[in-house]
Write a protein that holds these residues in place. Structure first.
Motif, mmCIF file in Angstrom:
data_model
loop_
_atom_site.group_PDB
_atom_site.id
_atom_site.type_symbol
_atom_site.label_atom_id
_atom_site.label_comp_id
_atom_site.label_asym_id
_atom_site.label_seq_id
_atom_site.Cartn_x
_atom_site.Cartn_y
_atom_site.Cartn_z
ATOM 1 N N SER A 281 -50.131 17.333 6.273
ATOM 2 C CA SER A 281 -50.536 16.272 7.079
ATOM 3 C C SER A 281 -50.349 14.963 6.812
ATOM 4 O O SER A 281 -49.781 14.038 7.289
ATOM 5 N N HIS A 282 -50.311 14.785 5.372
ATOM 6 C CA HIS A 282 -50.056 13.562 4.542
ATOM 7 C C HIS A 282 -48.595 13.084 4.956
ATOM 8 O O HIS A 282 -48.219 12.099 5.160
ATOM 9 N N ILE A 283 -47.654 14.050 4.559
ATOM 10 C CA ILE A 283 -46.284 14.146 4.829
ATOM 11 C C ILE A 283 -45.943 13.592 6.375
ATOM 12 O O ILE A 283 -45.168 12.837 6.416
ATOM 13 N N TYR A 284 -46.560 14.268 7.193
ATOM 14 C CA TYR A 284 -46.154 14.018 8.591
ATOM 15 C C TYR A 284 -46.818 12.557 8.702
ATOM 16 O O TYR A 284 -45.745 11.731 9.447
ATOM 17 N N ILE A 285 -47.876 12.230 8.509
ATOM 18 C CA ILE A 285 -48.292 10.815 8.801
ATOM 19 C C ILE A 285 -47.195 9.653 8.119
ATOM 20 O O ILE A 285 -46.863 8.541 8.629
ATOM 21 N N GLY A 286 -46.938 10.049 6.762
ATOM 22 C CA GLY A 286 -46.110 9.207 6.262
ATOM 23 C C GLY A 286 -44.578 9.127 6.541
ATOM 24 O O GLY A 286 -43.834 8.268 6.306
ATOM 25 N N THR A 287 -44.118 9.989 7.561
ATOM 26 C CA THR A 287 -42.753 10.071 8.059
ATOM 27 C C THR A 287 -42.594 10.122 9.474
ATOM 28 O O THR A 287 -42.621 8.797 9.953
ATOM 29 N N ILE A 288 -42.523 11.118 10.182
ATOM 30 C CA ILE A 288 -42.208 10.852 11.611
ATOM 31 C C ILE A 288 -43.692 10.827 12.301
ATOM 32 O O ILE A 288 -43.633 10.352 13.839
#
Ligand code: HEM
Length: 337
Positions: A281-288
């Motif tokens: 979820s962190h990677i999601y918010i930080g990218t797309i």
């Protein structure tokens, strides 16, 4: 007369004995290979039940190696081969499914009003170095850990035994050695960002207002908002727990015995799976998931309009600290190219 009876008894006894031998001997002689495996398994089960383990004798000094079977080992195998795979599958695939649904519903959170063209420094080079060192170790630890849990059923049939062995060996070395820089990273993350991550009332409001995900709502937030603070504590506590339990497994019998290591493995693997799900979820918010977020950890700066929208209290403090005119100059704030 009595002598005659004694002779008859003797002959009858001899005949009976000969009959028994004649009946029994050929049966056993004809069936040398008819060992009943189920019968010996029953004996094994009885032994296991009565002695709580099956132990042999050996000549090497490590007496622990004489134990061949232990009922707890069977429980552990059930956990490792079945329960853990369910936990991991639900956590990781469930999170991916949630993120896909969320993206289809919300799309990327845009910078409202577009970019201002002015930038402000958000993270120093050292902070970014610590972030990427910890993150890259984490990704490799996660993939190599998932291989221990799911590699055999998922990758072995695809790669074949030789390629799977080579890959698993490499992955295992990576998992063993990258634990050290990962631990250093978690300790540094804890230290450098602790003051900004103490929960407060503003975070409660931020969560109540939907965490900035509801269109056109921008709940106030300082340097880190409630969601980022949650991720911070997941990294610190999840990383700390993974490290402690991981070292217990990496150095067997130094910290604990077999049952302690089984507990460590259960905790390590469960925390690992939940940790991976949270980081997705962190990677999601930080990218797309959010426009303008990735550059905060990339080049270290963010657009002023992004900061206004997502971290207004922090922007106010920074402006007060560096002065409004100064904020238009380098290095604290740089014009966008
Ligand atoms: C200091 C950090 C770490 C150390 C020292 C460490 C060490 C270990 C060791 C020794 C094992 C057992 C390997 C085996 O059975 O051969 C293991 C398994 C595993 N680790 Fe880590 N690890 C660390 C961090 C992590 C992190 C951050 C994650 C997840 C993101 C993770 C996920 C896993 C998983 C999923 C397994 C497999 C569990 C299983 O199927 O039994 N580990 N780790």
């Amino acid at each position: 007369m009595a002598k005659l009876f004694a002779q008859i008894r003797f002959i009858a006894g001899a005949l009976a004995l000969a009959f028994i031998v004649a009946v029994v001997t050929p049966v056993s002689a004809q069936q040398p290979s008819s060992v009943n495996p189920t019968a010996s398994a029953v004996k094994e089960q009885q032994l296991l039940k009565e002695l709580s383990k099956i132990q042999g004798r050996g000549t090497i000094p490590d007496v622990k190696s004489y134990v061949l079977e232990h009922p707890v080992g069977r429980d552990w195998r059930q956990w490792h081969e079945v329960t853990l795979r369910w936990i991991g599958g639900i956590a990781v695939l469930g999170m991916i499914a949630l993120l896909v649904i969320f993206y289809l519903w919300r799309g990327m959170v845009k910078i409202e009003g577009g970019r201002s063209g002015r930038k402000i420094v958000r993270f120093t080079a050292f902070e970014r170095f610590v972030h990427w060192m910890t993150a890259s170790c984490f990704v490799i630890l996660a993939l190599s850990g998932l291989n221990i849990t799911f590699g055999k059923p998922l990758l072995l049939p695809l790669l074949g035994p030789e390629a799977f062995t080579t890959w698993s060996e490499l992955a295992k070395y990576a998992h063993n050695f990258l634990g050290f820089p990962f631990t250093i990273g978690v300790v540094l993350v804890f230290l450098i960002w602790l003051t900004g991550n103490i929960p407060n009332k503003v975070d409660m409001e931020w969560f109540k207002e939907g965490g900035g995900m509801v269109p056109h709502k921008h709940p106030p937030a300082g340097h880190f908002n409630g969601g980022q603070k949650l991720i911070y504590w997941i990294v610190v506590l999840g990383g700390g727990t993974s490290a402690v339990t991981g070292y217990l497994l990496l150095f067997p019998f130094y910290g604990t015995g077999i049952s302690g290591m089984q507990v460590a493995e259960v905790v390590h693997a469960t925390v690992g799976m939940l940790f991976i799900a949270a980081m997705l979820s962190h990677i999601y918010i930080g990218t797309i998931g959010m426009e303008g977020a990735v550059e905060a950890m990339g080049e270290g700066t963010v657009d002023i309009n992004w900061a206004k929208q997502h971290h207004n209290l922090w922007l106010k403090d920074e402006m007060a600290r560096i002065g409004p005119n100064e904020s238009q100059r380098q290095p604290m704030a740089t014009p966008a190219e």
